[in-house]
Motif scaffolding. Structure first.
Motif, PDB file in Angstrom:
ATOM      1  N   LEU A  84       0.811  -1.211   0.000  1.00 52.43           N
ATOM      2  CA  LEU A  84       0.000   0.000   0.000  1.00 52.43           C
ATOM      3  C   LEU A  84       0.847   1.266   0.000  1.00 52.43           C
ATOM      4  CD1 LEU A  84      -2.925   0.979   0.097  1.00 52.43           C
ATOM      5  CD2 LEU A  84      -2.742   1.011   2.590  1.00 52.43           C
ATOM      6  N   ALA A  85       1.814   1.333   0.903  1.00 49.34           N
ATOM      7  CA  ALA A  85       2.703   2.502   0.996  1.00 49.34           C
ATOM      8  C   ALA A  85       4.129   1.999   1.206  1.00 49.34           C
ATOM      9  CB  ALA A  85       2.275   3.420   2.130  1.00 49.34           C
ATOM     10  N   PRO A  86       4.784   1.490   0.157  1.00 52.48           N
ATOM     11  CA  PRO A  86       6.123   0.908   0.324  1.00 52.48           C
ATOM     12  C   PRO A  86       7.139   1.961   0.748  1.00 52.48           C
ATOM     13  CG  PRO A  86       5.146   0.289  -1.793  1.00 52.48           C
ATOM     14  CD  PRO A  86       4.301   1.378  -1.229  1.00 52.48           C
ATOM     15  N   ASN A  87       8.067   1.529   1.600  1.00 60.59           N
ATOM     16  CA  ASN A  87       9.160   2.384   2.023  1.00 60.59           C
ATOM     17  C   ASN A  87      10.508   1.764   1.680  1.00 60.59           C
ATOM     18  OD1 ASN A  87      10.242   4.723   3.467  1.00 60.59           O
ATOM     19  ND2 ASN A  87      10.889   3.256   5.024  1.00 60.59           N
ATOM     20  N   SER A  88      10.545   0.446   1.535  1.00 55.04           N
ATOM     21  CA  SER A  88      11.775  -0.242   1.176  1.00 55.04           C
ATOM     22  C   SER A  88      11.430  -1.531   0.451  1.00 55.04           C
ATOM     23  CB  SER A  88      12.619  -0.546   2.426  1.00 55.04           C
ATOM     24  OG  SER A  88      11.930  -1.440   3.277  1.00 55.04           O
ATOM     25  N   GLY A  89      12.409  -2.066  -0.258  1.00 54.55           N
ATOM     26  CA  GLY A  89      12.210  -3.338  -0.946  1.00 54.55           C
ATOM     27  C   GLY A  89      12.167  -3.181  -2.453  1.00 54.55           C
ATOM     28  N   ARG A  90      11.984  -4.323  -3.115  1.00 48.92           N
ATOM     29  CA  ARG A  90      12.016  -4.358  -4.583  1.00 48.92           C
ATOM     30  C   ARG A  90      10.914  -5.271  -5.095  1.00 48.92           C
ATOM     31  NH1 ARG A  90      17.581  -6.238  -6.897  1.00 48.92           N
ATOM     32  NH2 ARG A  90      18.136  -4.191  -6.073  1.00 48.92           N
ATOM     33  N   TYR A  91      10.337  -4.867  -6.210  1.00 52.19           N
ATOM     34  CA  TYR A  91       9.332  -5.673  -6.893  1.00 52.19           C
ATOM     35  C   TYR A  91       9.754  -5.855  -8.343  1.00 52.19           C
ATOM     36  CZ  TYR A  91       4.991  -6.838  -9.341  1.00 52.19           C
ATOM     37  OH  TYR A  91       4.064  -7.431 -10.141  1.00 52.19           O
ATOM     38  N   GLN A  92       9.708  -7.106  -8.837  1.00 51.75           N
ATOM     39  CA  GLN A  92      10.069  -7.384 -10.225  1.00 51.75           C
ATOM     40  C   GLN A  92       9.035  -8.328 -10.831  1.00 51.75           C
ATOM     41  OE1 GLN A  92      14.518  -8.070 -10.949  1.00 51.75           O
ATOM     42  NE2 GLN A  92      14.333  -8.563  -8.766  1.00 51.75           N
ATOM     43  N   ARG A  93       8.802  -8.173 -12.121  1.00 50.41           N
ATOM     44  CA  ARG A  93       7.937  -9.114 -12.836  1.00 50.41           C
ATOM     45  C   ARG A  93       8.369  -9.196 -14.293  1.00 50.41           C
ATOM     46  NH1 ARG A  93       3.839  -6.884 -16.019  1.00 50.41           N
ATOM     47  NH2 ARG A  93       3.578  -4.623 -15.797  1.00 50.41           N
ATOM     48  N   LEU A  94       8.243 -10.370 -14.852  1.00 51.16           N
ATOM     49  CA  LEU A  94       8.580 -10.624 -16.250  1.00 51.16           C
ATOM     50  C   LEU A  94       7.453 -11.437 -16.843  1.00 51.16           C
ATOM     51  CD1 LEU A  94      10.633 -10.582 -18.621  1.00 51.16           C
ATOM     52  CD2 LEU A  94      11.574 -12.706 -17.682  1.00 51.16           C
ATOM     53  N   ASN A  95       6.831 -10.928 -17.909  1.00 47.76           N
ATOM     54  CA  ASN A  95       5.719 -11.609 -18.563  1.00 47.76           C
ATOM     55  C   ASN A  95       6.012 -11.770 -20.051  1.00 47.76           C
ATOM     56  OD1 ASN A  95       4.017 -11.794 -16.254  1.00 47.76           O
ATOM     57  ND2 ASN A  95       3.447  -9.641 -16.508  1.00 47.76           N
ATOM     58  N   SER A  96       5.625 -12.918 -20.596  1.00 46.84           N
ATOM     59  CA  SER A  96       5.775 -13.145 -22.043  1.00 46.84           C
ATOM     60  C   SER A  96       4.529 -13.835 -22.573  1.00 46.84           C
ATOM     61  CB  SER A  96       7.013 -13.996 -22.325  1.00 46.84           C
ATOM     62  OG  SER A  96       6.887 -15.285 -21.739  1.00 46.84           O
ATOM     63  N   GLU A  97       4.275 -13.617 -23.856  1.00 52.80           N
ATOM     64  CA  GLU A  97       3.082 -14.176 -24.501  1.00 52.80           C
ATOM     65  C   GLU A  97       3.458 -14.621 -25.914  1.00 52.80           C
ATOM     66  OE1 GLU A  97      -1.197 -12.408 -26.022  1.00 52.80           O
ATOM     67  OE2 GLU A  97      -0.399 -11.717 -24.094  1.00 52.80           O
ATOM     68  N   TRP A  98       3.076 -15.848 -26.271  1.00 53.67           N
ATOM     69  CA  TRP A  98       3.431 -16.409 -27.583  1.00 53.67           C
ATOM     70  C   TRP A  98       2.185 -17.029 -28.192  1.00 53.67           C
ATOM     71  CZ3 TRP A  98       6.297 -21.680 -28.236  1.00 53.67           C
ATOM     72  CH2 TRP A  98       6.504 -21.934 -29.599  1.00 53.67           C
ATOM     73  N   SER A  99       1.757 -16.492 -29.329  1.00 54.83           N
ATOM     74  CA  SER A  99       0.595 -17.020 -30.028  1.00 54.83           C
ATOM     75  C   SER A  99       1.051 -18.158 -30.934  1.00 54.83           C
ATOM     76  CB  SER A  99      -0.077 -15.918 -30.857  1.00 54.83           C
ATOM     77  OG  SER A  99      -1.174 -16.433 -31.573  1.00 54.83           O
ATOM     78  N   VAL A 100       0.659 -19.376 -30.582  1.00 55.51           N
ATOM     79  CA  VAL A 100       1.160 -20.566 -31.299  1.00 55.51           C
ATOM     80  C   VAL A 100       0.192 -21.057 -32.363  1.00 55.51           C
ATOM     81  CG1 VAL A 100       2.537 -21.297 -29.336  1.00 55.51           C
ATOM     82  CG2 VAL A 100       0.168 -22.076 -29.522  1.00 55.51           C
ATOM     83  N   ALA A 101      -1.012 -20.523 -32.414  1.00 51.25           N
ATOM     84  CA  ALA A 101      -1.987 -20.984 -33.399  1.00 51.25           C
ATOM     85  C   ALA A 101      -2.959 -19.853 -33.690  1.00 51.25           C
ATOM     86  CB  ALA A 101      -2.733 -22.218 -32.882  1.00 51.25           C
ATOM     87  N   GLY A 102      -3.671 -19.987 -34.813  1.00 51.50           N
ATOM     88  CA  GLY A 102      -4.661 -18.999 -35.173  1.00 51.50           C
ATOM     89  C   GLY A 102      -4.195 -18.062 -36.269  1.00 51.50           C
ATOM     90  N   ASP A 103      -4.960 -17.016 -36.504  1.00 46.28           N
ATOM     91  CA  ASP A 103      -4.667 -16.057 -37.573  1.00 46.28           C
ATOM     92  C   ASP A 103      -3.564 -15.089 -37.175  1.00 46.28           C
ATOM     93  OD1 ASP A 103      -6.894 -17.124 -39.017  1.00 46.28           O
ATOM     94  OD2 ASP A 103      -8.211 -15.951 -37.716  1.00 46.28           O
ATOM     95  N   ALA A 104      -3.513 -14.710 -35.895  1.00 49.21           N
ATOM     96  CA  ALA A 104      -2.508 -13.757 -35.434  1.00 49.21           C
ATOM     97  C   ALA A 104      -1.353 -14.537 -34.802  1.00 49.21           C
ATOM     98  CB  ALA A 104      -3.116 -12.787 -34.426  1.00 49.21           C
ATOM     99  N   ARG A 105      -0.132 -14.362 -35.367  1.00 43.48           N
ATOM    100  CA  ARG A 105       1.057 -15.035 -34.833  1.00 43.48           C
ATOM    101  C   ARG A 105       2.041 -13.967 -34.367  1.00 43.48           C
ATOM    102  NH1 ARG A 105       1.648 -20.411 -36.298  1.00 43.48           N
ATOM    103  NH2 ARG A 105      -0.408 -21.306 -36.646  1.00 43.48           N
ATOM    104  N   TYR A 106       2.409 -14.048 -33.113  1.00 41.16           N
ATOM    105  CA  TYR A 106       3.288 -13.020 -32.564  1.00 41.16           C
ATOM    106  C   TYR A 106       3.913 -13.536 -31.271  1.00 41.16           C
ATOM    107  CZ  TYR A 106      -0.584 -12.355 -29.333  1.00 41.16           C
ATOM    108  OH  TYR A 106      -1.562 -12.575 -28.403  1.00 41.16           O
TER     109      TYR A 106
END
Length: 765
Positions: free
Chosen positions: A583-605
């Motif tokens: 809510l009100a951080p004063n110290s510390g670290r936050y990290q996130r890594l997200n990935s998305e892979w379209s393996v089928a269909g009309d849109a490939r990315y």
């Protein structure tokens, strides 16, 4: 000389006189054999109550001793104002006068306290509807009410108790309060301070002489509890700077005759400042002396620091606990050399006995199920006591976010010196949230967003959320639910169902739409206590509905690849969060890594983004916060990156000062299209609001933002980054967290759209 007569003494004397008169009346009867007992004067009290309390029965011989005992027994019931014994032949007549019954209890003039709260307090002491009226009890309640007002610095408060008789021997009880103005701290003096300036020391206090914001902080209202806390802060300040023999000699609190001004005087003796000459250990350290020495944070040559001494002794105690010694005793003994102002610290340890955990109990969870808390524990029953596992367990329960307090108590088991019980005490908080957001711009005027979430549905630990956005150009409906323990090993499962309509080109409006509908499932696998890996998949359909003012890039994509695109995206992500507060951080670290892979269909990315936040505490009041985000996307199978998957920048959450989502590439019509690459950089300097003292619920911040988005085939040119600077306000208000930011672009280009003011507010229920 005038004598002060206490009203309570007067009442006691009157009551005693009444009893004496009654007893005398009883003594006036000649002894006789009781053939019958008759009761007169009853209105509400049952006759059985009288007969059960009388020490006399039909057939007994009446005498003075039994008569006085009967009088005392009936008065002791607390139901009667007067009791007399009379004789009619051989019939004993008990004449009583009942106390009036309370018909209603009311309060007038109370502003500091809620009436319902006061009525409950009166009910707890016996002053409530249907109970006999007791003047002594009402007087005590009046005095207690005054004491409560004194605790609010309302020393001039007056309380008048009015008893109004009504029909059927009942009374209405009214406490009329004249609260007056609160007494305020006029001056705080610290006498005897030489090493530090008085202004520096007074700046440590949460209580002060007030400022223009005192109406909110109430920091100029005297409170004994707050003063004690301030004195501990003062003591800690000296003890952490070498003043080993510092002491507070006395504290005087003086109030003016009109009960409006308070002066606080603190008398201190600083003593000498000592430097640590050395650190020694003595006692039984389990043949692990080197391990314990590595935990010592006290450094020779530095001023004596009580905080580091306490930190070291706690580290020793915790380390003993890692080997099952729950009752280890560690004591820091200073050896003072006053001639040279030096001190040697001797750390003495006695591990005592090793212990097992017999039972783990949970307390305070009125809503949350026991299993939700127990499954976070890494210390198990019938296992060795392990301090590290207990601390980790406490932290895991705390990170659930369902509780305001989480404490673990160790209790000895009577008769079993090698066993302990653990008690987890929690204080629950509301886990539902109602989130409202708004932004203002020349294009959309006012846009609103709404979400309702429950992080602990029915106490099960499951999450349920609904997000709604009512923007004129971007509308969203998202339903999401998470089961954090889909498996017993702690693997979570999240289900999402969403429907979005948007018009990325906001400037000219039009009746075209970009419609996206889909569903997904995601699993989270904890690999450590702070690291979680996410993976999942979904099905998504995006439809470009042509209309007036549709951007040329969207129309071209629809003509080439079709207006409707179907995709099957797989997701993979990771997160790590060790912040001290969400809510009100004063110290510390936050990290996130997200990935998305379209393996089928009309849109490939394929696309991914990485975000990192770092909070650096500068001192008790000031914090530096940094945020960085990088995102990248590219098309596959010879197709370009889908325009409807572009990243957007500008506005709340990215580069403040610019209209929401308007930075980056534009098509031939000038429409903002977003891009396949994104950079966002933010820095904030967070400080207490002027006049709010050390209150962390109300803070101001200055910020510097930079960022932009780029097309799939564009070079990332840092010279094209937009930047802004501004001032904001963060307030954890009674309605919930509120953030207001006013930003001014400091680097902008022709065609950029500006959005200077943004705010967001949330509330709990």
């Amino acid at each position: 000389m005038k004598k002060h007569i206490n009203r309570m003494d007067v009442r006691r004397a009157v009551a005693a006189a009444a009893m004496v008169l009654s007893v005398n009346a009883a003594w006036a009867l000649e002894p006789f054999r009781v053939q019958d007992i008759r009761v007169e004067g009853l209105q509400r009290v049952e006759p059985g109550t009288i007969f059960a309390s009388l020490p006399l029965r039909v057939g007994d011989d009446y005498n003075d001793e039994k008569g006085s005992a009967a009088i005392r027994a009936l008065f002791a019931l607390g139901l009667f104002k007067d009791v007399r014994l009379e004789a009619s032949g051989n019939v004993l007549v008990v004449v009583v006068e009942e106390r009036p019954t309370i018909a209603d209890v009311d309060f007038a003039g109370t502003k500091e306290f809620d009436k319902d709260t006061l009525k409950k307090a009166m009910r707890d002491v016996g002053l409530t509807e249907g109970r006999p009226y007791d003047k002594a009890l009402a007087d005590r309640a009046e005095q207690e009410l005054k004491r409560q007002y004194i605790s609010k610095s309302l020393y001039g408060a007056e309380v008048v108790t009015t008893v109004t008789p009504i029909e059927r021997n009942r009374v209405n009880l009214t406490f009329t309060v004249t609260e007056g103005e609160p007494a305020k701290i006029k001056d705080i003096r610290i006498v005897g301070a030489k090493a530090f300036s008085e202004s520096t020391l007074k700046g440590l206090f949460d209580q002060d002489t007030g400022g223009w914001l005192s109406w909110y902080t109430k920091s100029d209202r005297y409170s004994r509890a707050k003063l004690n806390a301030d004195l501990e802060t003062l003591r800690s300040y000296y003890l952490s700077r070498g003043y080993l023999e510092f002491k507070i000699d006395s504290t005087q609190v003086a109030i003016s005759p009109d009960k409006q001004d308070i002066t606080i005087t603190v008398n201190v003796t600083e003593g000498q400042s000592y430097v640590v000459s050395g650190v020694k250990i003595e006692g039984n350290f389990l043949d692990r002396d080197d391990e314990f020495k590595s935990l010592i944070t006290i450094r020779p040559g530095e001023p004596y620091n009580a905080d580091k001494v306490a930190e070291t002794t706690k580290a020793f105690t915790d380390h003993f606990g890692n080997f099952g010694f729950a009752f280890a005793r560690v004591e820091a003994v200073p050896e003072i050399d006053r001639e040279n102002n030096r001190v040697a610290v001797v750390l003495k340890a006695e591990p005592s006995r090793r212990a097992y955990v017999r039972r783990i109990n949970v307390s305070g969870n009125n809503r949350t199920r026991d299993e939700v808390i127990r499954r976070e524990f890494r210390q198990y029953e019938a296992s060795w006591y392990d301090g590290d596992k207990i601390k980790l367990s406490r932290d895991r329960v705390d990170r659930l976010g369902y509780f305001t307090e989480v404490n673990v108590e160790t209790q000895e088991v009577p008769g079993s010196p090698d066993q302990v019980d653990l008690v987890i005490n929690v204080a629950e908080k509301p886990t539902g949230s109602l989130q409202l957001g708004a932004g203002f711009s020349s294009a959309e005027k006012v846009s609103l967003s709404f979400s309702i979430k429950q992080e602990n549905v029915f106490g099960s630990g499951n999450y349920l959320g609904v997000d709604v956005n009512t923007s004129k150009y971007n509308r969203t409906l998202v339903f999401s639910t998470t089961d954090p323990y889909f498996t017993q090993d702690g693997i979570s499962r999240t289900l999402d169902l969403y429907y979005r309509t948007s018009k990325p080109y906001q400037e000219q409006g039009g009746n075209y739409e970009l419609v996206t509908a889909g569903t997904s499932v995601r699993f989270g696998v904890p690999f450590s206590e702070t690291d979680t890996v996410f993976f999942g998949g979904g099905v998504e359909q995006t439809k470009i509905k042509a209309g007036t003012n549709i951007p040329a890039a969207y129309l071209a994509y629809a003509d080439t690849y079709g207006a409707t695109s179907f995709s099957v995206p797989l997701t993979l992500g990771w997160s790590r969060d060790d912040r001290d507060s969400a809510l009100a951080p004063n110290s510390g670290r936050y990290q996130r890594l997200n990935s998305e892979w379209s393996v089928a269909g009309d849109a490939r990315y394929v696309r991914g983004n990485y975000q990192i936040q770092q909070y650096v505490p500068l001192n008790k009041q000031f914090t530096m916060a940094f945020n960085g985000e990088l995102a990248l996307g590219t098309g596959l199978n010879g197709r370009p990156f889908p325009v409807f998957k572009n990243y957007y920048s500008g506005g709340l959450g990215s580069v403040r000062g610019f209209d929401q989502g308007t930075l980056g590439p534009r098509d031939v019509t000038g429409a903002s299209l977003g891009g396949a690459r994104k950079i966002t950089l933010n820095a904030e300097f967070i400080a207490p609001f002027p006049g709010a003292g050390n209150d962390r619920t109300l803070r101001v911040f200055t910020f510097l933002d930079a960022g932009n988005v780029y097309g799939e085939n564009d070079r990332v040119e840092l010279s094209e980054l937009r930047a802004s600077a501004g001032l904001g306000l963060s307030w954890i208000s009674p309605l919930g967290p509120l953030r207001i930011a006013f930003a001014q672009p400091v680097r902008k280009f022709a065609g950029d759209r500006i959005q200077k003011l943004q705010f967001q507010i949330g509330t709990s229920f």
